[in-house]
Motif scaffolding. Structure first.
Motif, short mmCIF file in Angstrom:
data_model
loop_
_atom_site.label_atom_id
_atom_site.label_comp_id
_atom_site.label_asym_id
_atom_site.label_seq_id
_atom_site.Cartn_x
_atom_site.Cartn_y
_atom_site.Cartn_z
N SER A 179 1.22 -1.11 0.39
CA SER A 179 0.11 -0.05 -0.22
C SER A 179 0.71 1.32 0.45
O SER A 179 1.71 1.45 0.73
N SER A 180 0.56 2.38 -0.76
CA SER A 180 1.54 3.36 -0.97
C SER A 180 0.24 4.36 0.22
O SER A 180 -0.41 4.58 0.18
N HIS A 181 1.23 4.85 1.01
CA HIS A 181 1.13 6.52 1.47
C HIS A 181 -0.23 5.39 2.78
O HIS A 181 -1.22 6.60 2.38
N LEU A 182 -0.45 4.25 2.48
CA LEU A 182 -1.34 3.43 3.31
C LEU A 182 -3.37 3.96 3.04
O LEU A 182 -4.00 3.77 3.73
N GLY B 251 18.20 -3.87 -6.50
CA GLY B 251 17.72 -2.97 -6.36
C GLY B 251 17.17 -1.90 -5.96
O GLY B 251 17.02 -0.92 -4.59
N THR B 252 16.17 -2.03 -6.91
CA THR B 252 15.57 -0.68 -7.04
C THR B 252 13.91 -0.98 -7.26
O THR B 252 13.63 -1.92 -7.90
N LYS B 253 13.64 -0.70 -6.00
CA LYS B 253 11.66 -0.47 -5.99
C LYS B 253 11.43 -0.05 -7.04
O LYS B 253 10.84 1.64 -6.67
N HIS B 254 10.67 -0.52 -8.53
CA HIS B 254 8.84 -0.04 -9.04
C HIS B 254 7.74 -0.18 -8.44
O HIS B 254 7.26 -1.14 -7.66
N TRP B 255 7.14 1.25 -8.07
CA TRP B 255 5.91 1.21 -7.65
C TRP B 255 4.44 1.49 -8.83
O TRP B 255 4.83 2.07 -9.77
N PHE B 256 3.58 0.78 -8.38
CA PHE B 256 2.52 0.48 -10.32
C PHE B 256 1.35 0.05 -9.23
O PHE B 256 1.05 -0.38 -7.97
N SER B 257 0.95 1.22 -9.22
CA SER B 257 -0.75 1.55 -8.82
C SER B 257 -1.72 1.32 -10.18
O SER B 257 -1.70 2.06 -11.26
N HIS C 39 -5.61 -2.24 -13.12
CA HIS C 39 -7.24 -1.83 -14.00
C HIS C 39 -6.57 -3.86 -14.68
O HIS C 39 -5.71 -4.23 -15.73
N PRO C 40 -7.85 -5.04 -15.13
CA PRO C 40 -8.60 -4.61 -13.85
C PRO C 40 -9.45 -4.68 -12.32
O PRO C 40 -9.41 -4.19 -11.44
N ASN C 41 -7.75 -5.60 -12.06
CA ASN C 41 -7.91 -5.27 -10.43
C ASN C 41 -5.88 -5.43 -10.22
O ASN C 41 -5.35 -6.18 -11.11
N ARG C 42 -5.65 -5.46 -8.64
CA ARG C 42 -4.16 -5.61 -8.74
C ARG C 42 -3.66 -7.20 -8.44
O ARG C 42 -3.07 -7.78 -9.04
N ASN C 43 -4.58 -8.21 -7.92
CA ASN C 43 -4.92 -9.29 -8.38
C ASN C 43 -4.14 -9.92 -8.66
O ASN C 43 -3.38 -11.13 -9.47
#
Length: 399
Positions: free
Chosen positions: A60-63, A74-80, A83-87
């Protein structure tokens, strides 16, 4: 396999650390890499190999926002905002990442020099497969003849039932007050129903091939991991807990559509109710498709994105750096590349032997089916002969 093939893509947002903001765009998965392209500028912001990934997690980003993180060198990539959903995205990415790791471990062994005996052995194996395929075609044709005989016998039995009812009416008309129907013992039960009650499946049926897959039905929003098992008698789809989701008997499969080299859909049509259709995605699908072609040759459909894959396996022998044998109508391909000849030879041997095993099991199943058909034909002929003799005697009494 072309490394630029797009397996799947999803609209999402990517957190760009340099500008501290979320950039809307499209996340794209290829057989060996993950890419992210920004919508507005069209700039490629992310492009790294699956083999370089250390971890894929749901966070979760920013809770508040549910996100997917990919740790790469060593680099963390964030995707938010996936679609259709994260799972769904997580299941597919994790599946291809794990399969990429397994394939890279298997490919770590060094390649030995090319062997002329290996090529000779490969040619012998291909010849054996060709002979076995020809035998399977003859058996299949013979099985169709047996099926036609059985249909004809069933029709004869139906006609005999009609004749039996008509003779009964002639022997005891409904208007005759002293009808002998009251004293007649019931007709002997037809044994054909009992003969048809034999179970069709075998508990110890041998597995031709089993691969991990991502299963979806009707929509991509409920894609889940599972396993696809190819058997001589059909296809089984199971979830990650090995619970049976659906079983397709070979005769019930209406079509298998190859959308891409990594994605297929299997369908069974129905009249008056929804079809049974499953979409299956797997990193190991290129291994399965040639075997499916062998077992469901007339039901395979290659769609536009998969035509290149079908054509590459059926290219002529003069292709640079490769040697290709066409076996029957199923296009068995053996590729020998100069730089990795030994490794490719061993893989080719494994594929041919696996297909030979599949053909042998399929031939065995067809022989057993034809034995049962012959037994059924023999008993049906005996019943028909007895019925004809009995009804001839009844007709002679009437005359």
């Amino acid at each position: 396999m072309n490394e630029d093939i797009r397996i799947h893509s999803w609209p999402c947002s990517y957190y760009l650390d340099t500008s501290k903001q979320w950039i809307p765009g499209k996340l794209c998965l290829t057989p060996v890499s993950i890419k992210f392209t920004a919508d507005r500028s069209g700039e490629l912001l992310v492009d790294f190999q699956l083999s370089g990934i250390s971890e894929i997690k749901k966070e979760s980003s920013h809770l508040i926002f549910s996100s997917l993180t990919v740790l790469e060198r060593g680099t963390k990539h964030w995707f938010s905002s996936l679609h259709p959903n994260r799972n769904v995205v997580f299941n597919i990415l994790e599946h291809f990442w794990r399969e990429q790791l397994l394939s890279s471990q298997e490919g770590a062994a060094g390649a030995a020099p090319e062997s002329g005996k290996g090529r000779e052995l490969a040619g012998m194996l291909v010849g054996s497969q060709k002979s076995l395929e020809d035998t399977a075609k003859v058996l299949h044709s013979q099985g169709e003849q047996f099926d036609n005989i059985l249909r004809g016998l069933h029709k004869i039995e139906g006609d005999m039932d009609v004749a039996d009812r008509l003779l009964t009416e002639l022997e005891s008309p409904s208007w005759w007050p002293f009808s002998s129907k009251l004293w007649k013992s019931p007709l002997e039960a037809k044994p054909k129903e009992a003969a048809a009650a034999a179970p069709d499946t075998k508990s110890g049926e041998e597995i031709l091939l089993r691969i991990p897959v991502i299963i979806s039905q009707r929509s991509d929003s409920n894609a889940k991991p599972g396993k696809l098992t190819l058997l001589p008698s059909g296809l089984e789809i199971r979830d990650c807990n090995s619970q049976l989701v659906h079983r397709f008997e070979s005769r019930d499969v209406d079509d298998i559509r190859v959308h891409t080299p990594y994605e297929i859909s299997v369908r069974q049509r129905f009249i008056g109710k929804p079809d049974h259709s499953y979409r299956l995605l797997s990193a190991r699908m290129p291994e399965l498709i040639p075997v499916l072609e062998m077992q469901f040759s007339k039901k395979m459909q290659f769609l536009e994105d998969a035509l290149g894959f079908a054509g590459s396996r059926k290219s002529p022998q003069a292709d640079l750096g490769t040697s290709i044998w066409q076996a029957g109508g199923w296009g068995l391909c053996l590729v020998f590349e100069e730089s990795h000849c030994s490794q490719t030879l061993s893989l080719s041997f494994w594929q041919i032997l696996k297909k030979l095993k599949g053909l042998a099991l399929e031939t065995e199943a067809e022989l057993e089916r034809q034995d049962e058909a012959l037994d059924s034909i023999s008993s049906s002929v005996d019943r028909a002969t007895l019925n004809i003799d009995r009804q001839n005697r009844r007709m002679r009494k009437l005359t």
